[in-house]
Design an enzyme around this catalytic site. Sequence first.
Site, PDB file in Angstrom:
ATOM      1  CB  SER A 170      -0.848   0.018   1.410  1.00 27.20           C
ATOM      2  OG  SER A 170      -1.588   1.291   1.399  1.00 27.20           O
ATOM      3  NE  ARG A 196      -3.857  -7.508  -3.188  1.00 26.34           N
ATOM      4  CZ  ARG A 196      -5.098  -7.854  -3.578  1.00 26.34           C
ATOM      5  NH1 ARG A 196      -5.302  -7.525  -4.847  1.00 26.34           N
ATOM      6  NH2 ARG A 196      -5.862  -8.351  -2.685  1.00 26.34           N
ATOM      7  CB  THR A 246      -5.337   1.337   5.745  1.00 18.94           C
ATOM      8  OG1 THR A 246      -4.568   1.830   4.610  1.00 18.94           O
ATOM      9  CG2 THR A 246      -4.680   0.589   6.904  1.00 18.94           C
ATOM     10  CB  CYS A 276       0.441  -9.646 -16.261  1.00 24.28           C
ATOM     11  SG  CYS A 276       1.099 -10.564 -14.881  1.00 24.28           S
ATOM     12  CB  CYS A 304       1.502 -15.063  -9.903  1.00 26.74           C
ATOM     13  SG  CYS A 304      -0.288 -14.160  -9.586  1.00 26.74           S
ATOM     14  CB  CYS A 316      -1.737  -7.497  -8.544  1.00 26.23           C
ATOM     15  SG  CYS A 316      -1.876  -7.728 -10.226  1.00 26.23           S
ATOM     16  CB  CYS A 356      -5.185 -11.527 -15.112  1.00 26.14           C
ATOM     17  SG  CYS A 356      -4.877 -12.526 -13.513  1.00 26.14           S
TER      18      CYS A 356
END
Lengths: 251, 713
Positions: free
Chosen positions: B225, B471, B507, B658, B682, B685, B688
């Site tokens: 974040s 992310r 958050t 991606c 991977c 995130c 896709c």
Amino acid sequence: MKIMVPIKRVIDYAVKIRVKPDKTGVETSNVKMSMNPFCEIALEEALRIKESGLATEVVAVSMGPTQCVDTLRTGLAMGAERGIYVEAKGDLFPLSVAKILKKLIEIEKPGLLILGKQAIDDDCNQTGQMVAGLLGWPQGTFASKVLLDKEKQVATVEREVDGGLETLCLDLPAVITTDLRLNQPRYATLPNIMKAKSKVIKKFTLLDLNVEIKPDLEIVEVREPPKRKAGVIVSSVDELIDKLRNEAHVI
Amino acid sequence: ARDIKNRRRIGGYGIPSHPNHIRSITHRSTKKSLHKHGVTEIVIINTITMHRFLSLSSKSNSLKKFMPRSSYHHSNLLHTHFTNSKTSTYLSKSTLKHSSSTYQLQTPNWYSSFLHLNGNSRFLGSQLGINRSFLSGYWSSCGILKKRVVNGSGFLTVKSFISDLRSFSSEPDRESIEYDVVIVGAGPAGLSAAIRLKQMCREKDIDLSVCVVEKGAEVGAHILSGNVFEPRALNELLPQWKEEEAPISIAVSSDKFWYLTKDRAFSLPCPFDNRGNYVISLSQLVRWMGSKAEELGVEIYPGFAASEILCDVNDKVIGIGTNDMGISKDGSKKDNFQHGVDLKGRRITLLAEGCRGSLSEKIMKRYKLREKGSAQHQTYALGIKEVWEIDECKHKPGAVLHTLGWPLDHKTYGGSFLYHMKDNQISIGLVVALNYHNPFLNPYEEFQKLKHHPAIKPFLEGGTVLQYGARTLNEGGFQSIPYPVFPGGAIIGCSAGFLNVPKIKGTHTAMKSGMLAAEATFGVLNEGSNMETYWDNLRSSWVWKELHRARNYRPAFEYGLIPGLAVSALEHYVLKGNSPFTLKHGKPDHEATDVAQLHSPIQYPKPDGILSFDIPTSLHRSNTNHEHDQPPHLRLRDPKISEFVNLPEYAGPESRYCPARVYEYVPDENSRVKLHINAQNCLHCKACDIKDPKQNIEWTVPEGGGGPGYSVM
């Protein structure tokens, strides 16, 4: 017969490591730590021997800062019965570890000591051999196959050496260090992790063990390897010879 | 055998059913097919296998001890009836088996007769007589099944609505452990809920068992974040956070907002008010929260991925199942195969998986939670971030910078951020809304371009990159909040979507939602109230007010950058959140992609290795890894779509959006270009899963412990 498996808490193999700005070592704060992969293999082998009925108990041992207990718990979750934690501050070099192990072996009296061949942080490949030397026990290092014979009290170890595979027959008690192809370590399942919480970890301090640790090595500097330089495509053999002679000074 | 298994289990590795896949696993599925006849008999088998499991470690009598405290009440009735004859022989067989040295759950002999059942009905007759009666005896008692489909071999199979929910009849080889509350995901929402629950337990002197499962290798490993943290929720949860040494120390010292063009930066009035907020690393904060939770008695299990939802016969969620570990690429069990474990939440399961959580999405579809909440679809953005260590002289702790404009065009919503943390570290990143139109857009490369901007470059020169990650995040805000309660649990945090888009903070609202869910859960477990109180409490809390006030900023940008800015200014300075209208979102993100014909490929500059990097280098910095030999966790619902739709019509956008280069179109031996999936890269995130034009890519959870290893993100 008891099997003792020393395990080491190291930086996880998948983490990208960084040298500390003051060059005294590698950055270890806020970095994921886990059990040395070779120690996992050693523990897995010990557990398989126990499951085949040739051993009664597997004891996991670790030494260092208090967080080592977490690594020991993972070992217990994989299946070891008991854990032993030796509190030791500062750097522990192979000879110190070997001396501590010798003392623990005198207390616990295992029939077999299985270790990983080296730790992935220092790549020393010394502890197993040193313990064997201190104890006067036979050693089978770089083991890729281990077979125990209980009646004859021997261990047949197939070693991966530079020339190929060497098979040794060791009288027990013996020291075996494990190589990568020995086995595939099991996962610690959730139920086992929960059961491991109640397993006993005995704590020793260096004073209890009456061991004096004097660091015999001093880390002078740690630095990154030099960046790889780009290659040069030469246009003719003459140019190649010229470069080898005048630039690289190898001929 | 496999296909029955897949129809029942979620994310059961979608391996096409091979009739020859009859290995030791098939005994499980055939048992399952029997089980469909009724919940009861499974238990018998379950007890037998539990028994077998025990013979591993201890002898006989411990069976009762290890019987899961589950609602298998009827088991006991039948237990005596059926198992007596079986168990004795069984036991002897299993103990014999375990004298061999391989660590593998052995199939008991009398099950091997079941091995060939599926798809091979002539074997039915060849079984032992008792098995036959076993089957026929239970045929009549199965009244509880939903859609009953008789398959080729004459067995009843249940076709679940969504193949990811397993009806409550756990596989016999899987252990199941019960807790009062099971929380999926050890992020801010999940841990806040766990901590709040334990706090209330202490206040009221009640004991509740709380379990948190986390797919990352450790708590915080999958947390990424910006982050400028508003401590509002933390002040309510753990008011002593400062004394307890939470990793929150750098207060925001300056707040800048720039509009970038290719060469220049124009300072705009700053719309944010970050006074009282802190620049932190959320991964570190979550780690700290994890240790606080453990102190309070929460059981946290990192490295275990919740891959399926368990339901009982009334369609109520009763828990989750972790996935099996140690399955190789072709589906066979490896040496270190371990069954997953069923974690049963006695009454409540909370899903806190973060944005586009795989289980949460399934639950929302299953129970139609968006319709129930009159919510629109969720919209998303992809955030790509790096943490740099820069020159001390350039570092100003607490400095916050946001930019708009270049490198994104006026039709693409997004912007960048640059926050100065402690220890000479900065977080820099680019957020690109996923409803972009140009299929040739490559968010990663846009981010690399950004770093070369003359106003940004000076910060980074002389520095080194520590970590990289990416992310997706929610941008739907108020209009997209689904009804977050389902029978048996609730959805909290970003899985539901409480991010405040204009503030770019989610958050604090995620944590508050976790706390409110915990309070509602406590009510359910102790006072017999309803989980609906979570929804009521949400709507009367500051989360609701905040999101309501912020609801029009993002949708305004549907009309372009300038209109968006204009409406935002209107909202912020004039209406001050009291606007009479509520703008709606445009098309869902995956539908917003134009066909490739309408755009031309974008030429991105090559990485220079100092400020910008190629993906493999960046990936290495994310510490991402997965066990190589496992079935790919990215499933194509229809494998042909990538070749016949994605590539020709959209020019294969997944190879561009991606951030981990999982998807590559490479020519195979016949020079036909095919989609190659590097699942090992991977970053979890979920871009896709969101952006694929035909929603063909399904992100499922891989073996626990894999994925990125963020520590300062």
